[in-house]
Motif scaffolding. Structure first.
Motif, PDB file in Angstrom:
ATOM      1  N   UNK A 162      46.563 -31.008 -10.514  1.00  0.00           N
ATOM      2  CA  UNK A 162      45.649 -31.590 -11.566  1.00  0.00           C
ATOM      3  C   UNK A 162      45.863 -31.824 -12.639  1.00  0.00           C
ATOM      4  N   UNK A 163      45.176 -32.629 -13.741  1.00  0.00           N
ATOM      5  CA  UNK A 163      45.481 -32.938 -14.556  1.00  0.00           C
ATOM      6  C   UNK A 163      45.071 -31.824 -16.096  1.00  0.00           C
ATOM      7  N   UNK A 164      45.910 -31.812 -16.494  1.00  0.00           N
ATOM      8  CA  UNK A 164      45.597 -30.280 -17.402  1.00  0.00           C
ATOM      9  C   UNK A 164      45.688 -30.243 -19.048  1.00  0.00           C
ATOM     10  N   UNK A 165      44.894 -30.111 -19.773  1.00  0.00           N
ATOM     11  CA  UNK A 165      45.388 -30.398 -21.276  1.00  0.00           C
ATOM     12  C   UNK A 165      44.968 -29.473 -21.839  1.00  0.00           C
ATOM     13  N   UNK A 166      46.311 -28.703 -22.352  1.00  0.00           N
ATOM     14  CA  UNK A 166      45.815 -26.978 -23.329  1.00  0.00           C
ATOM     15  C   UNK A 166      46.121 -27.584 -24.601  1.00  0.00           C
ATOM     16  N   UNK A 167      44.664 -27.134 -25.506  1.00  0.00           N
ATOM     17  CA  UNK A 167      44.689 -27.752 -26.720  1.00  0.00           C
ATOM     18  C   UNK A 167      44.641 -26.784 -28.066  1.00  0.00           C
ATOM     19  N   UNK A 168      45.265 -27.403 -28.874  1.00  0.00           N
ATOM     20  CA  UNK A 168      45.040 -26.694 -29.956  1.00  0.00           C
ATOM     21  C   UNK A 168      43.665 -25.669 -30.139  1.00  0.00           C
ATOM     22  N   UNK A 169      44.171 -23.558 -30.509  1.00  0.00           N
ATOM     23  CA  UNK A 169      42.560 -23.363 -30.498  1.00  0.00           C
ATOM     24  C   UNK A 169      42.603 -22.482 -31.927  1.00  0.00           C
ATOM     25  N   UNK A 170      41.436 -22.344 -32.245  1.00  0.00           N
ATOM     26  CA  UNK A 170      41.338 -20.906 -33.478  1.00  0.00           C
ATOM     27  C   UNK A 170      40.138 -20.010 -32.343  1.00  0.00           C
ATOM     28  N   UNK A 171      40.721 -19.071 -32.494  1.00  0.00           N
ATOM     29  CA  UNK A 171      40.122 -17.673 -31.476  1.00  0.00           C
ATOM     30  C   UNK A 171      40.166 -16.892 -32.018  1.00  0.00           C
ATOM     31  N   UNK A 172      39.236 -15.888 -31.814  1.00  0.00           N
ATOM     32  CA  UNK A 172      38.425 -13.842 -32.066  1.00  0.00           C
ATOM     33  C   UNK A 172      37.527 -13.509 -31.620  1.00  0.00           C
ATOM     34  N   UNK A 173      37.205 -13.033 -32.118  1.00  0.00           N
ATOM     35  CA  UNK A 173      35.730 -12.285 -31.407  1.00  0.00           C
ATOM     36  C   UNK A 173      35.010 -12.499 -32.205  1.00  0.00           C
ATOM     37  N   UNK A 174      33.819 -12.185 -31.659  1.00  0.00           N
ATOM     38  CA  UNK A 174      32.951 -12.358 -31.957  1.00  0.00           C
ATOM     39  C   UNK A 174      31.488 -11.386 -31.664  1.00  0.00           C
ATOM     40  N   UNK A 175      30.631 -10.683 -32.885  1.00  0.00           N
ATOM     41  CA  UNK A 175      29.575  -9.367 -31.817  1.00  0.00           C
ATOM     42  C   UNK A 175      28.064 -10.268 -32.091  1.00  0.00           C
ATOM     43  N   UNK A 176      27.801 -10.583 -30.721  1.00  0.00           N
ATOM     44  CA  UNK A 176      26.122 -11.221 -30.890  1.00  0.00           C
ATOM     45  C   UNK A 176      25.473  -9.762 -29.861  1.00  0.00           C
ATOM     46  N   UNK A 191      40.436 -29.829 -19.363  1.00  0.00           N
ATOM     47  CA  UNK A 191      40.881 -29.169 -21.006  1.00  0.00           C
ATOM     48  C   UNK A 191      40.187 -27.625 -21.403  1.00  0.00           C
ATOM     49  N   UNK A 192      41.280 -27.221 -21.754  1.00  0.00           N
ATOM     50  CA  UNK A 192      41.488 -25.410 -22.546  1.00  0.00           C
ATOM     51  C   UNK A 192      42.045 -24.918 -23.129  1.00  0.00           C
ATOM     52  N   UNK A 193      41.622 -23.844 -24.160  1.00  0.00           N
ATOM     53  CA  UNK A 193      42.320 -23.455 -25.001  1.00  0.00           C
ATOM     54  C   UNK A 193      43.565 -22.546 -24.705  1.00  0.00           C
ATOM     55  N   UNK A 194      44.125 -21.856 -25.362  1.00  0.00           N
ATOM     56  CA  UNK A 194      45.197 -21.723 -26.047  1.00  0.00           C
ATOM     57  C   UNK A 194      45.283 -19.312 -24.979  1.00  0.00           C
ATOM     58  N   UNK A 195      43.606 -19.273 -25.342  1.00  0.00           N
ATOM     59  CA  UNK A 195      43.198 -18.204 -24.969  1.00  0.00           C
ATOM     60  C   UNK A 195      42.967 -16.848 -26.336  1.00  0.00           C
ATOM     61  N   UNK A 196      42.641 -15.680 -26.139  1.00  0.00           N
ATOM     62  CA  UNK A 196      42.576 -15.187 -27.008  1.00  0.00           C
ATOM     63  C   UNK A 196      43.667 -14.227 -26.601  1.00  0.00           C
ATOM     64  N   UNK A 197      45.273 -13.967 -27.495  1.00  0.00           N
ATOM     65  CA  UNK A 197      45.576 -12.426 -26.770  1.00  0.00           C
ATOM     66  C   UNK A 197      45.101 -11.026 -26.993  1.00  0.00           C
ATOM     67  N   UNK A 198      45.393 -10.271 -26.307  1.00  0.00           N
ATOM     68  CA  UNK A 198      44.430  -9.167 -25.847  1.00  0.00           C
ATOM     69  C   UNK A 198      43.383  -9.020 -25.218  1.00  0.00           C
ATOM     70  N   UNK A 199      42.499 -10.378 -24.602  1.00  0.00           N
ATOM     71  CA  UNK A 199      41.192 -10.082 -24.495  1.00  0.00           C
ATOM     72  C   UNK A 199      41.767 -11.058 -23.186  1.00  0.00           C
ATOM     73  N   UNK A 200      40.506 -10.937 -22.699  1.00  0.00           N
ATOM     74  CA  UNK A 200      40.460 -11.401 -20.785  1.00  0.00           C
ATOM     75  C   UNK A 200      40.767 -12.870 -21.099  1.00  0.00           C
ATOM     76  N   UNK A 201      40.613 -13.693 -22.152  1.00  0.00           N
ATOM     77  CA  UNK A 201      40.002 -14.733 -21.920  1.00  0.00           C
ATOM     78  C   UNK A 201      42.524 -15.022 -22.199  1.00  0.00           C
ATOM     79  N   UNK A 202      42.511 -15.019 -20.732  1.00  0.00           N
ATOM     80  CA  UNK A 202      43.961 -15.750 -20.350  1.00  0.00           C
ATOM     81  C   UNK A 202      44.653 -16.654 -18.802  1.00  0.00           C
ATOM     82  N   UNK A 203      44.904 -17.246 -20.066  1.00  0.00           N
ATOM     83  CA  UNK A 203      45.278 -18.703 -18.544  1.00  0.00           C
ATOM     84  C   UNK A 203      45.810 -18.035 -17.753  1.00  0.00           C
ATOM     85  N   UNK A 204      46.477 -18.905 -16.663  1.00  0.00           N
ATOM     86  CA  UNK A 204      46.989 -18.783 -15.152  1.00  0.00           C
ATOM     87  C   UNK A 204      48.614 -19.334 -15.423  1.00  0.00           C
TER      88      UNK A 204
END
Length: 400
Positions: free
Chosen positions: A60-74, A41-54
């Motif tokens: 194997x079975x896989x499910x891309x899920x509806x996603x809310x994404x962005x960037x956070x500073x901690x 189970x994985x997200x759609x990722x965040x455009x312009x970031x390192x979170x990119x799907x292959x």
């Protein structure tokens, strides 16, 4: 898990931020093991970031899920994040026997996972690098760490990327029997196969990039700030004076590429530095062009890939696997995090040593190959993941 084909397979839900191309072979191999069924189970990722799907997720079975994404500073660091609001529902539909989660980097979604596991009494495996040494945290970062440690304590099993992670588990006082080490690596069997199937491309690439009779310093990976490729550029500028027939080959792409190309121009190494852009399918041929591999910043998986190609490795602090893989003076060199000038000087010194002394370089190259062949490879990696799965599955309930 030696379960016969006519017996129900253990259903394993893997929850990751994205399904990276280098994780796909691992998930595929896990799904191929008799008695195990994998669904990622994985997200759609965040455009312009390192979170990119292959690009090709199969086997194997896989499910891309509806996603809310962005960037956070901690704690002064900006990181992409994703939240999959339907994750709890999807897990309930799948009804896994065991869950594997991507540690602290996927904390928002792990809240859904642990809520599901608590309600349905499911075991969870926390797959993590542990905690990077020297990290400092703001108040928000301390809350984050508290949540991470609560989830670690609640997990049925802890699966660390390296000995560094296992040492972290010990410091936290987690029960030794639930702690497992699977040294992070690529599919080394596939890499060996790719070496053979791409060998014919190597002389063509040497001609294309004018690398005949050149000593090649290699970097492969995303061109992002945490990779600290600027250090490698400055180190190579020093090396170039000592080893005039050397070339720096940078394989990859990313948001820092323009800045790095500008730096290469400014420090007068542009003529001997090659930026290839992103290479995925035939990357084994590019590894075969190298004489020494350098990872000047964060990372990990590229180390095992370089060592499978029989390359000595120079690196610093990565995801922890470097401690298990890169034995200083044996298969390469590891530098301690310090000021940039000190790190640059160390990298340059070791590069000069290896490039000027072919016997030393070849011995370390062979040691790299042997470490992968005999100790840290895809077979040992999968065996340790399965051991953690068996342990978690045999737990009757999750302790929250």
């Amino acid at each position: 898990m030696a379960i016969k084909d006519n017996v129900k397979r253990t259903r394993v839900a893997i929850v990751y931020r994205v399904c990276q191309h280098w994780r796909v072979p691992i998930f595929r191999k896990l799904n191929e093991i008799n008695g195990i069924e994998v669904k990622v189970f994985y997200s759609k990722g965040v455009p312009g970031s390192k979170l990119v799907n292959g690009r090709e997720i199969s086997g194997f079975s896989a499910r891309e899920l509806p996603t809310v994404g962005g960037e956070i500073k901690i704690s002064g660091r900006r990181s992409p994040f994703v939240v999959c609001p339907t994750l709890f529902i999807e897990l309930a539909k799948y009804n896994p026997d065991v869950l594997i989660v991507e540690g602290g980097s996927n904390l928002p979604n792990n809240i859904f996972v642990y809520a599901y596991a608590l309600l349905y009494k499911k075991p969870v495996i926390w797959w993590t690098l542990g905690e990077l040494p020297g990290r400092k945290y703001s108040k928000a970062g301390m809350i984050y760490r508290w949540l991470v440690e609560e989830m670690e304590r609640s997990s049925s099993a802890l699966l660390g990327y390296s000995s560094v992670a296992v040492d972290y588990f010990k410091r936290k006082g987690y029960p030794e029997e639930k702690c497992f080490r699977a040294v992070n690596c690529v599919d080394t069997d596939k890499v060996m196969s790719d070496i053979g199937s791409t060998k014919h491309l190597v002389p063509l690439l040497r001609d294309q990039y004018d690398l005949k009779n050149k000593k090649v310093v290699l970097f492969v990976g995303a061109l992002t700030k945490p990779k600290r490729i600027d250090r490698l550029l400055h180190a190579f500028a020093e090396v170039k004076h000592e080893v005039p027939d050397s070339t720096l080959l940078i394989v990859g792409d990313g948001p820092e590429r323009a800045a790095l190309e500008s730096t290469a121009e400014r420090i007068h190494i542009a003529d001997s530095t090659i930026f290839t852009g992103e290479i995925v399918d035939d990357v084994a041929a590019y590894y075969q062009l190298g004489d020494v591999f350098v990872l000047p910043g964060l990372g990990g998986l590229a180390i095992s890939e370089a060592m499978t190609h029989a390359l000595p490795v120079i690196c610093g602090q990565g995801d922890g696997c470097e401690v298990d893989l890169v034995q200083s003076g044996i298969s390469g060199f590891r530098f301690e995090e310090s000021t940039d000038p000190e790190v640059i000087s160390q990298i340059a010194s070791w590069l000069c040593l290896l490039l000027k002394n072919p016997d030393v370089r070849e011995t370390m190259a062979e040691n790299s190959r042997l470490i992968i062949a005999s100790t840290h490879n895809i077979r040992s990696y999968m065996a340790n993941i399965v051991a953690a799965l068996k342990y978690a599955e045999n737990r009757t309930k999750v302790s929250y």
